[in-house]
Each structure stands twice: as C-alpha cells, then as structure tokens.
Design a protein around this motif. Structure first.
Motif, PDB file in Angstrom:
ATOM      1  N   VAL A   6       0.850  -1.184   0.000  1.00 61.10           N
ATOM      2  CA  VAL A   6       0.000   0.000   0.000  1.00 61.10           C
ATOM      3  C   VAL A   6       0.887   1.235   0.000  1.00 61.10           C
ATOM      4  N   GLU A   7       1.939   1.169   0.789  1.00 65.38           N
ATOM      5  CA  GLU A   7       2.848   2.325   0.834  1.00 65.38           C
ATOM      6  C   GLU A   7       3.524   2.523  -0.515  1.00 65.38           C
ATOM      7  N   SER A   8       3.874   1.467  -1.185  1.00 66.98           N
ATOM      8  CA  SER A   8       4.485   1.557  -2.511  1.00 66.98           C
ATOM      9  C   SER A   8       3.498   2.157  -3.503  1.00 66.98           C
ATOM     10  N   ARG A   9       2.280   1.679  -3.432  1.00 69.17           N
ATOM     11  CA  ARG A   9       1.273   2.211  -4.341  1.00 69.17           C
ATOM     12  C   ARG A   9       1.012   3.683  -4.046  1.00 69.17           C
ATOM     13  N   LEU A  10       0.977   4.011  -2.750  1.00 73.73           N
ATOM     14  CA  LEU A  10       0.774   5.402  -2.358  1.00 73.73           C
ATOM     15  C   LEU A  10       1.926   6.267  -2.881  1.00 73.73           C
ATOM     16  N   GLN A  11       3.130   5.761  -2.713  1.00 74.92           N
ATOM     17  CA  GLN A  11       4.312   6.478  -3.200  1.00 74.92           C
ATOM     18  C   GLN A  11       4.211   6.658  -4.716  1.00 74.92           C
ATOM     19  N   LEU A  12       3.825   5.625  -5.423  1.00 76.86           N
ATOM     20  CA  LEU A  12       3.694   5.665  -6.870  1.00 76.86           C
ATOM     21  C   LEU A  12       2.582   6.650  -7.263  1.00 76.86           C
ATOM     22  N   ALA A  13       1.460   6.609  -6.559  1.00 73.62           N
ATOM     23  CA  ALA A  13       0.352   7.519  -6.859  1.00 73.62           C
ATOM     24  C   ALA A  13       0.776   8.963  -6.619  1.00 73.62           C
ATOM     25  N   MET A  14       1.566   9.195  -5.552  1.00 75.05           N
ATOM     26  CA  MET A  14       2.036  10.547  -5.251  1.00 75.05           C
ATOM     27  C   MET A  14       2.998  11.030  -6.328  1.00 75.05           C
ATOM     28  N   LEU A  17       0.876  11.824  -9.240  1.00 75.54           N
ATOM     29  CA  LEU A  17       0.202  13.080  -8.964  1.00 75.54           C
ATOM     30  C   LEU A  17       1.165  14.263  -9.105  1.00 75.54           C
ATOM     31  N   ALA A  18       2.390  14.103  -8.628  1.00 77.01           N
ATOM     32  CA  ALA A  18       3.398  15.167  -8.733  1.00 77.01           C
ATOM     33  C   ALA A  18       3.722  15.441 -10.199  1.00 77.01           C
ATOM     34  N   ARG A  19       3.878  14.329 -10.972  1.00 79.46           N
ATOM     35  CA  ARG A  19       4.143  14.505 -12.400  1.00 79.46           C
ATOM     36  C   ARG A  19       2.959  15.175 -13.089  1.00 79.46           C
ATOM     37  N   ALA A  20       1.756  14.788 -12.708  1.00 77.86           N
ATOM     38  CA  ALA A  20       0.562  15.383 -13.298  1.00 77.86           C
ATOM     39  C   ALA A  20       0.498  16.873 -12.945  1.00 77.86           C
ATOM     40  N   GLU A  21       0.817  17.203 -11.679  1.00 80.92           N
ATOM     41  CA  GLU A  21       0.833  18.616 -11.280  1.00 80.92           C
ATOM     42  C   GLU A  21       1.918  19.374 -12.035  1.00 80.92           C
TER      43      GLU A  21
END
Length: 134
Positions: A6-14, A17-21
C-alpha cells in the motif's frame, strides 16, 4: 507486506500526482506563453492593418495627385497648342505681308526706274530745246 504494498502504491500515486501537477504547471505556463504570443500577434495584426490603411491612403493621395497632374498637363498642352496655332497663323500673315511688301517694293522700283528714264528723256529734251533757243 500489505502495508509495504500500500505504501508503494501510495508512493507511486504521489509520484504520478506530482508529475501530473508538474505537467499541469507546464501546460499552464505554455498556455500563458501562448496567450502572450497571441497578444503580440494581435498587436502586430493591428499594426499591420494600420500600416495597410496608411499605405492605402498614401496610394489614394498619390492617385489623386497623379490625376491632378495629368489634368494640368492636358491643360498646358491645350494652351501650348492654341499658342502654336496663333503663332503659325501670325507667321503665315507675316509671310503674306512680307510677300505683299516685296511686290509693292518691286512695283515701286519699276515705277522709279520708269520715272528716272522719263526724267532723263525730259532732261535731254530740255537740253535740246535750250540749245535751239540759244
């Protein structure tokens, strides 16, 4: 292990999200740049239209001036032609007057020569008569 997942997925999602921002910020910057370019192009378009209008006005003025000059030239040519016609007529009259004067002079010359001969004859006759009288 699920927590790490979950932490890996969260890190990946962040990260996503950072790349999208970041991409959003880049897109916003690009859009702002395009807006500035569009503003510059709009200003240039207005300047070009203004210059075009000024050029068209200059062309119109030049055409009006050219028409005016053509009209003046036509008037000057008409005046010149009228003056030439008068001068030719005056020259023809002067030639005619000169011819008449020459004919009159020739006639007077003939009369003068005749008068001189007549005078000589009269003088001869007077001389003869004087000799007869003496």
């Amino acid at each position: 292990r699920a927590a790490i997942d979950v932490e890996s997925r969260l890190q990946l999602a962040m990260e996503v999200l950072a790349r999208a921002e970041q991409q959003g910020a880049v897109a916003t910057a690009i859009a702002a740049h395009k807006d500035v370019q569009l503003g510059h192009l709009s200003e240039c378009s207005l300047l070009v239209q203004q210059r075009l209008k000024e050029s068209q006005e200059c062309v119109t003025q030049a055409q009006l001036q050219a028409n005016h000059l053509r009209k003046e030239l036509e008037e000057l040519r008409a005046k010149r032609d009228a003056q030439l016609k008068k001068m030719h007529a005056a020259a023809a009259r002067a030639r005619s007057d000169a011819d008449e004067a020459q004919k009159a002079r020739d006639a007077l010359k003939v009369q003068l020569e005749s008068a001189q001969r007549s005078q000589e004859q009269s003088s001869c006759e007077v001389s003869k008569l004087r000799r007869v009288v003496d």
